[in-house]
Design an enzyme around this catalytic site. Structure first.
Site, PDB file in Angstrom:
ATOM      1  N   ASP A 137       0.828  -1.314   0.030  1.00 22.21           N
ATOM      2  CA  ASP A 137      -0.145  -0.193   0.099  1.00 22.21           C
ATOM      3  C   ASP A 137       0.931   1.170  -0.045  1.00 22.21           C
ATOM      4  O   ASP A 137       2.195   1.149   0.365  1.00 22.21           O
ATOM      5  CB  ASP A 137      -0.896  -0.003   1.385  1.00 22.21           C
ATOM      6  CG  ASP A 137      -1.704   1.211   1.299  1.00 22.21           C
ATOM      7  OD1 ASP A 137      -2.449   1.435   0.256  1.00 22.21           O
ATOM      8  OD2 ASP A 137      -2.024   1.742   2.379  1.00 22.21           O
ATOM      9  N   ASP A 188       0.043   5.000   0.882  1.00 22.37           N
ATOM     10  CA  ASP A 188      -0.167   6.046   2.175  1.00 22.37           C
ATOM     11  C   ASP A 188      -0.339   5.268   3.479  1.00 22.37           C
ATOM     12  O   ASP A 188      -0.971   4.397   3.692  1.00 22.37           O
ATOM     13  CB  ASP A 188      -1.389   6.971   1.829  1.00 22.37           C
ATOM     14  CG  ASP A 188      -1.304   7.636   0.736  1.00 22.37           C
ATOM     15  OD1 ASP A 188      -0.411   8.198   0.274  1.00 22.37           O
ATOM     16  OD2 ASP A 188      -2.443   7.881   0.019  1.00 22.37           O
TER      17      ASP A 188
END
Length: 186
Positions: free
Chosen positions: A14, A16
């Site tokens: 992922d 952020d």
């Protein structure tokens, strides 16, 4: 981590909260000036690369659907990320992102459309040789739906999404940072 599985060759990150500092809930990184690498993230990606792993970014980018930034602005952020990584001997082998709002698609995590696309692009990737590293319940759920191993990153408490405790409990492993997660793999 599960022990009776193939070695990891494919790492799905992922963005952020894993690679860069997550904005407060409801806010988005809309340009490069707001992008802040998390400590050890570049080193972790470099070490994963040197270990022979394919490293991919898989990210929900709902801010596009909300009109907060454009595909072009996001592409510029990713171009700058790649340039910075290259300066440090690291790379992302692919970047996949979902620009849609909630309920508009099959690619927004926890749905698995982005992962299915990656499997098409990297036909040797499979559930047995892949891991998802994320900081939200949707990351962990997407990995589980694909049958992959999962590592939950415990980010800053004031920036965690709802469901973080459930994600930590249901993930195969928990780490404090991408660098710590990398240590579990290399």
């Amino acid at each position: 981590m599960a022990i009776n599985r193939s070695p990891v060759g494919y790492v799905f990150l992922d963005r952020d909260g894993v690679v860069n500092r997550k904005q407060p809930e409801g806010a988005y990184v809309t340009d490069w000036e707001q992008f802040e690498w998390l400590p050890g993230a570049v080193e972790a990606i470099s070490r994963l690369n040197r270990a022979g792993m394919t490293v991919m970014l898989v990210s929900n980018q709902r801010g596009i659907a909300l009109g907060l930034f454009t595909h072009d602005q996001l592409e510029l952020i990713h171009k700058n990320m790649r340039a910075h990584l290259a300066q440090h001997g690291a790379r992302l082998d692919a970047i996949y992102y979902c620009p849609h709002d909630l309920g508009e698609c099959q690619c927004r995590k926890p749905d698995v459309g982005l992962f299915e696309q990656a499997y098409k692009d990297f036909p040797l990737a499979s559930a047995d040789n892949s891991v998802v590293i994320g900081d939200s319940l949707s990351d962990i759920q997407a990995g589980q739906r694909m049958g992959m191993r999962t590592i939950f990153i415990q980010g800053e408490a004031d920036r965690q999404k709802a469901g973080a405790a459930v994600a930590a409990e249901s993930a195969d492993a928990v780490a404090g940072s991408l660098l710590e997660a990398m240590e579990l793999l290399v």
